[in-house]
Design a protein around this motif. Structure first.
Motif, PDB file in Angstrom:
ATOM      1  N   SER A  81       0.828  -1.214   0.000  1.00 23.27           N
ATOM      2  CA  SER A  81       0.000   0.000   0.000  1.00 23.27           C
ATOM      3  C   SER A  81       0.860   1.260   0.000  1.00 23.27           C
ATOM      4  CB  SER A  81      -0.930  -0.025   1.216  1.00 23.27           C
ATOM      5  OG  SER A  81      -1.624   1.183   1.330  1.00 23.27           O
ATOM      6  N   GLN A  82       1.893   1.286   0.834  1.00 17.06           N
ATOM      7  CA  GLN A  82       2.765   2.461   0.915  1.00 17.06           C
ATOM      8  C   GLN A  82       3.561   2.641  -0.374  1.00 17.06           C
ATOM      9  OE1 GLN A  82       2.736   4.777   3.431  1.00 17.06           O
ATOM     10  NE2 GLN A  82       0.971   3.552   4.028  1.00 17.06           N
ATOM     11  N   THR A  83       4.017   1.541  -0.968  1.00 15.29           N
ATOM     12  CA  THR A  83       4.752   1.606  -2.227  1.00 15.29           C
ATOM     13  C   THR A  83       3.864   2.147  -3.335  1.00 15.29           C
ATOM     14  OG1 THR A  83       6.132  -0.250  -1.558  1.00 15.29           O
ATOM     15  CG2 THR A  83       6.073   0.259  -3.913  1.00 15.29           C
ATOM     16  N   HIS A  84       2.633   1.647  -3.380  1.00 12.59           N
ATOM     17  CA  HIS A  84       1.682   2.101  -4.404  1.00 12.59           C
ATOM     18  C   HIS A  84       1.398   3.596  -4.244  1.00 12.59           C
ATOM     19  CE1 HIS A  84      -1.423   1.361  -7.425  1.00 12.59           C
ATOM     20  NE2 HIS A  84      -2.160   2.220  -6.749  1.00 12.59           N
ATOM     21  N   ALA A  85       1.199   4.035  -3.010  1.00 10.40           N
ATOM     22  CA  ALA A  85       0.931   5.455  -2.760  1.00 10.40           C
ATOM     23  C   ALA A  85       2.133   6.315  -3.153  1.00 10.40           C
ATOM     24  CB  ALA A  85       0.569   5.671  -1.291  1.00 10.40           C
ATOM     25  N   ALA A  86       3.333   5.840  -2.852  1.00 12.37           N
ATOM     26  CA  ALA A  86       4.545   6.592  -3.198  1.00 12.37           C
ATOM     27  C   ALA A  86       4.723   6.657  -4.721  1.00 12.37           C
ATOM     28  CB  ALA A  86       5.767   5.958  -2.546  1.00 12.37           C
ATOM     29  N   LEU A  87       4.450   5.547  -5.404  1.00 13.38           N
ATOM     30  CA  LEU A  87       4.541   5.544  -6.866  1.00 13.38           C
ATOM     31  C   LEU A  87       3.521   6.488  -7.491  1.00 13.38           C
ATOM     32  CD1 LEU A  87       5.096   1.755  -7.593  1.00 13.38           C
ATOM     33  CD2 LEU A  87       6.743   3.610  -7.943  1.00 13.38           C
ATOM     34  N   LEU A  88       2.309   6.505  -6.949  1.00 16.84           N
ATOM     35  CA  LEU A  88       1.286   7.411  -7.460  1.00 16.84           C
ATOM     36  C   LEU A  88       1.685   8.866  -7.242  1.00 16.84           C
ATOM     37  CD1 LEU A  88      -1.455   7.644  -8.824  1.00 16.84           C
ATOM     38  CD2 LEU A  88      -2.523   7.458  -6.576  1.00 16.84           C
ATOM     39  N   GLN A  89       2.253   9.154  -6.074  1.00 18.36           N
ATOM     40  CA  GLN A  89       2.722  10.511  -5.784  1.00 18.36           C
ATOM     41  C   GLN A  89       3.839  10.907  -6.758  1.00 18.36           C
ATOM     42  OE1 GLN A  89       1.646  12.907  -3.798  1.00 18.36           O
ATOM     43  NE2 GLN A  89       3.292  14.271  -4.421  1.00 18.36           N
ATOM     44  N   ARG A  90       4.772   9.996  -7.000  1.00 20.69           N
ATOM     45  CA  ARG A  90       5.871  10.265  -7.926  1.00 20.69           C
ATOM     46  C   ARG A  90       5.332  10.471  -9.343  1.00 20.69           C
ATOM     47  NH1 ARG A  90       9.716  12.740  -9.915  1.00 20.69           N
ATOM     48  NH2 ARG A  90      11.312  11.580 -11.039  1.00 20.69           N
ATOM     49  N   ALA A  91       4.349   9.687  -9.736  1.00 20.14           N
ATOM     50  CA  ALA A  91       3.746   9.840 -11.058  1.00 20.14           C
ATOM     51  C   ALA A  91       3.104  11.216 -11.200  1.00 20.14           C
ATOM     52  CB  ALA A  91       2.724   8.737 -11.307  1.00 20.14           C
ATOM     53  N   GLN A  92       2.436  11.671 -10.158  1.00 17.77           N
ATOM     54  CA  GLN A  92       1.822  13.003 -10.200  1.00 17.77           C
ATOM     55  C   GLN A  92       2.889  14.096 -10.319  1.00 17.77           C
ATOM     56  OE1 GLN A  92      -1.233  13.453 -10.722  1.00 17.77           O
ATOM     57  NE2 GLN A  92      -2.093  11.482 -10.149  1.00 17.77           N
ATOM     58  N   GLY A 113       0.437  16.161 -26.414  1.00 18.07           N
ATOM     59  CA  GLY A 113       1.343  16.779 -25.453  1.00 18.07           C
ATOM     60  C   GLY A 113       0.873  16.686 -24.019  1.00 18.07           C
ATOM     61  N   GLU A 114      -0.357  16.277 -23.814  1.00 17.55           N
ATOM     62  CA  GLU A 114      -0.909  16.176 -22.460  1.00 17.55           C
ATOM     63  C   GLU A 114      -0.481  14.852 -21.830  1.00 17.55           C
ATOM     64  OE1 GLU A 114      -5.240  16.874 -20.291  1.00 17.55           O
ATOM     65  OE2 GLU A 114      -5.114  16.751 -22.461  1.00 17.55           O
ATOM     66  N   ALA A 115      -0.246  14.885 -20.521  1.00 17.72           N
ATOM     67  CA  ALA A 115       0.179  13.688 -19.789  1.00 17.72           C
ATOM     68  C   ALA A 115      -0.798  13.404 -18.659  1.00 17.72           C
ATOM     69  CB  ALA A 115       1.572  13.895 -19.212  1.00 17.72           C
ATOM     70  N   GLN A 116      -0.878  12.133 -18.301  1.00 16.83           N
ATOM     71  CA  GLN A 116      -1.745  11.753 -17.186  1.00 16.83           C
ATOM     72  C   GLN A 116      -1.202  10.482 -16.536  1.00 16.83           C
ATOM     73  OE1 GLN A 116      -5.919  11.904 -17.929  1.00 16.83           O
ATOM     74  NE2 GLN A 116      -6.412  10.610 -16.190  1.00 16.83           N
ATOM     75  N   ALA A 117      -1.323  10.427 -15.215  1.00 16.15           N
ATOM     76  CA  ALA A 117      -0.979   9.213 -14.471  1.00 16.15           C
ATOM     77  C   ALA A 117      -2.225   8.338 -14.426  1.00 16.15           C
ATOM     78  CB  ALA A 117      -0.530   9.561 -13.062  1.00 16.15           C
ATOM     79  N   ILE A 118      -2.033   7.043 -14.645  1.00 11.10           N
ATOM     80  CA  ILE A 118      -3.151   6.097 -14.645  1.00 11.10           C
ATOM     81  C   ILE A 118      -2.901   5.069 -13.558  1.00 11.10           C
ATOM     82  CG2 ILE A 118      -4.402   4.380 -15.992  1.00 11.10           C
ATOM     83  CD1 ILE A 118      -3.387   5.902 -18.499  1.00 11.10           C
ATOM     84  N   ASP A 119      -3.853   4.938 -12.654  1.00  8.20           N
ATOM     85  CA  ASP A 119      -3.799   3.952 -11.572  1.00  8.20           C
ATOM     86  C   ASP A 119      -4.802   2.867 -11.919  1.00  8.20           C
ATOM     87  OD1 ASP A 119      -3.753   2.497  -9.244  1.00  8.20           O
ATOM     88  OD2 ASP A 119      -4.259   4.169  -7.923  1.00  8.20           O
ATOM     89  N   ALA A 120      -4.310   1.746 -12.450  1.00  5.82           N
ATOM     90  CA  ALA A 120      -5.218   0.689 -12.896  1.00  5.82           C
ATOM     91  C   ALA A 120      -4.593  -0.678 -12.663  1.00  5.82           C
ATOM     92  CB  ALA A 120      -5.549   0.873 -14.377  1.00  5.82           C
ATOM     93  N   GLU A 121      -5.408  -1.593 -12.192  1.00  7.22           N
ATOM     94  CA  GLU A 121      -5.002  -2.982 -11.989  1.00  7.22           C
ATOM     95  C   GLU A 121      -3.753  -3.099 -11.132  1.00  7.22           C
ATOM     96  OE1 GLU A 121      -4.786  -5.011 -15.774  1.00  7.22           O
ATOM     97  OE2 GLU A 121      -6.782  -4.323 -16.356  1.00  7.22           O
TER      98      GLU A 121
END
Length: 163
Positions: A27-38, A86-94
């Motif tokens: 859970s913490q790794t996933h949250a950190a990866l999502l934060q880094r992606a943002q 040119g637009e970017a987005q982080a995707i949290d899926a699966e």
């Protein structure tokens, strides 16, 4: 056959400690990866290049609308068609965090065989839908003009007697 009902009980900590720790780390790794992606998306929005972010990148090429990307969640293809070039987005899926950057959008061309096939398929669906609607409307108009009415209660009673 039910012999006994066991009331709910707490599982001893020793039995679940490893699973709890693994789940917390995930859970913490996933949250950190999502934060880094943002953070990376924000950097990309400010003009940074994706390749300069130290990530492994993959280029897809032309993605047809409704296309399928082998090994990637469906959300990637769906999101790709909502973004501007040119637009970017982080995707949290699966359970994965992915970064998507759209380089270019290729307009559909009328002479493309895939476009023609899609157009023909849509035309057939519309024609079939209109045919069904016309038959339904004609049937309703004929019933109304003839004064016919279906007594659902009588039909249900007859069916009940037949069973």
């Amino acid at each position: 056959r039910l012999d006994k009902i066991n009331p709910p009980a707490l599982i001893p900590y020793e039995q679940v400690a490893d699973a709890v720790l693994a789940s917390w780390v995930q859970s913490q790794t996933h949250a950190a990866l999502l934060q880094r992606a943002q953070e990376i998306v924000a950097a990309l929005d400010n003009g940074a290049r994706l390749g300069a972010q130290g990530l492994v990148t993959t280029s897809v090429g032309k993605l047809p609308r409704g296309g399928f990307l082998e090994g990637l969640p469906a959300a990637v293809a769906q999101t790709a068609f909502t973004l501007a070039p040119g637009e970017a987005q982080a995707i949290d899926a699966e359970g994965r965090i992915l970064l998507l950057v759209v380089d270019t959008v290729h307009a559909a061309t009328a002479d493309d065989p895939e476009t023609a096939s899609t157009k023909d398929s849509i035309a057939q669906q519309v024609a079939q839908s209109m045919s069904r609607d016309l038959i339904t409307f004609y049937g309703r108009a004929a019933q109304a003009e003839a004064g016919l009415a279906i007594d659902s209660a009588a039909i249900a009673a007859v069916q009940a007697q037949m069973q």
